[in-house]
Design a protein around this motif. Sequence first.
Motif, mmCIF file in Angstrom:
data_model
loop_
_atom_site.group_PDB
_atom_site.id
_atom_site.type_symbol
_atom_site.label_atom_id
_atom_site.label_comp_id
_atom_site.label_asym_id
_atom_site.label_seq_id
_atom_site.Cartn_x
_atom_site.Cartn_y
_atom_site.Cartn_z
ATOM 1 N N LEU A 44 -12.132 19.424 -19.898
ATOM 2 C CA LEU A 44 -12.993 18.689 -18.976
ATOM 3 C C LEU A 44 -14.342 19.377 -18.821
ATOM 4 C CD1 LEU A 44 -10.426 17.718 -16.185
ATOM 5 C CD2 LEU A 44 -11.565 16.162 -17.770
ATOM 6 N N LEU A 45 -14.297 20.701 -18.679
ATOM 7 C CA LEU A 45 -15.536 21.460 -18.516
ATOM 8 C C LEU A 45 -16.408 21.353 -19.756
ATOM 9 C CD1 LEU A 45 -17.301 23.378 -16.880
ATOM 10 C CD2 LEU A 45 -15.923 25.285 -17.726
ATOM 11 N N THR A 46 -15.777 21.425 -20.946
ATOM 12 C CA THR A 46 -16.525 21.303 -22.199
ATOM 13 C C THR A 46 -17.185 19.937 -22.314
ATOM 14 O OG1 THR A 46 -15.017 22.846 -23.296
ATOM 15 C CG2 THR A 46 -16.367 21.438 -24.708
ATOM 16 N N ASN A 47 -16.437 18.878 -21.979
ATOM 17 C CA ASN A 47 -16.994 17.522 -22.027
ATOM 18 C C ASN A 47 -18.155 17.370 -21.055
ATOM 19 O OD1 ASN A 47 -15.194 16.665 -23.974
ATOM 20 N ND2 ASN A 47 -13.712 15.881 -22.507
ATOM 21 N N ASP A 48 -18.017 17.971 -19.866
ATOM 22 C CA ASP A 48 -19.104 17.904 -18.885
ATOM 23 C C ASP A 48 -20.350 18.621 -19.403
ATOM 24 O OD1 ASP A 48 -17.700 16.402 -17.078
ATOM 25 O OD2 ASP A 48 -17.207 18.053 -15.731
ATOM 26 N N LEU A 49 -20.147 19.790 -20.002
ATOM 27 C CA LEU A 49 -21.285 20.538 -20.536
ATOM 28 C C LEU A 49 -21.983 19.760 -21.651
ATOM 29 C CD1 LEU A 49 -19.710 24.113 -20.616
ATOM 30 C CD2 LEU A 49 -21.648 23.403 -19.215
ATOM 31 N N LEU A 50 -21.195 19.101 -22.503
ATOM 32 C CA LEU A 50 -21.781 18.293 -23.581
ATOM 33 C C LEU A 50 -22.553 17.107 -23.015
ATOM 34 C CD1 LEU A 50 -18.840 18.334 -26.157
ATOM 35 C CD2 LEU A 50 -21.072 19.443 -26.408
ATOM 36 N N ASP A 51 -21.977 16.436 -22.003
ATOM 37 C CA ASP A 51 -22.681 15.316 -21.372
ATOM 38 C C ASP A 51 -23.983 15.788 -20.735
ATOM 39 O OD1 ASP A 51 -21.010 13.259 -22.057
ATOM 40 O OD2 ASP A 51 -19.918 13.215 -20.166
ATOM 41 N N LYS A 59 -30.228 12.023 -24.847
ATOM 42 C CA LYS A 59 -29.399 11.490 -25.932
ATOM 43 C C LYS A 59 -28.082 10.902 -25.442
ATOM 44 C CE LYS A 59 -31.268 14.686 -29.405
ATOM 45 N NZ LYS A 59 -30.937 15.772 -30.369
ATOM 46 N N LEU A 60 -27.923 10.732 -24.135
ATOM 47 C CA LEU A 60 -26.697 10.127 -23.638
ATOM 48 C C LEU A 60 -26.722 8.635 -23.961
ATOM 49 C CD1 LEU A 60 -24.126 10.864 -22.021
ATOM 50 C CD2 LEU A 60 -25.281 10.012 -19.984
ATOM 51 N N VAL A 61 -25.711 8.175 -24.678
ATOM 52 C CA VAL A 61 -25.682 6.798 -25.170
ATOM 53 C C VAL A 61 -25.007 5.883 -24.150
ATOM 54 C CG1 VAL A 61 -24.827 5.274 -26.987
ATOM 55 C CG2 VAL A 61 -25.646 7.571 -27.560
#
Length: 214
Positions: A44-51, A59-61
């Motif tokens: 979850l933390l990794t996904n949040d950091l990527l977002d 670049k958020l689609v």
Amino acid sequence: EIRTPMTSIKGYFELIRLRTAEPDSEEYWKYIDVIEKNVNRLELLTNDLLDMQRINEGKLVFTFSKVALGSIIQEVKNEITPLLGERSQKLIINNGDSDVELVCDELRLMQVFINLLSNASKFSSHGNDIVLDIEDREDDVLIRVSDDGIGLSSDDISKLFVPFPEIDVGKNVEHTGLGLSISKGIVGGHNGAIWAVSEGLGKGSSFMFTIPKQ
């Protein structure tokens, strides 16, 4: 934030490797459960950091379509109810059956709902109700998530919606601020606005955002 779950995973893996608990014993599966929870936390933390990186780089689609707000609210309710149940909390929804339609990215908008409701649960006591208000206005919809939790000072409010804000939320509460930062980026991507109000520490908070109908 990343080091804490990593340390836990390594520690419990070492206990398993050293066979401190018999395979298939209750203690053994307890170790496995802790490892799994921390792996999920890291994901979850990794996904949040990527977002957050995508938002910062523009670049958020988004994938826009016409969606009934009522169906989004129902999906959000189904997803958040088990989480609130763990803390003996209830979700009270006002005007959740609204027939208004939005042109939005349904999954991203659900992400905002879940972020705000999860925070309301996290920073409220066991047994407290979380209130979700839907207000259908002429050009947009106003969403309000309210709780009777720890509240915010005026200084705290000015620090919101940025990653890793220096806000004292008490011990044993995981808080990175990434959820609010991402929510701001998603709402902004819909040409909406997001903000928070509170009467002070210990007096609860309300987080509000608007989404234009078109």
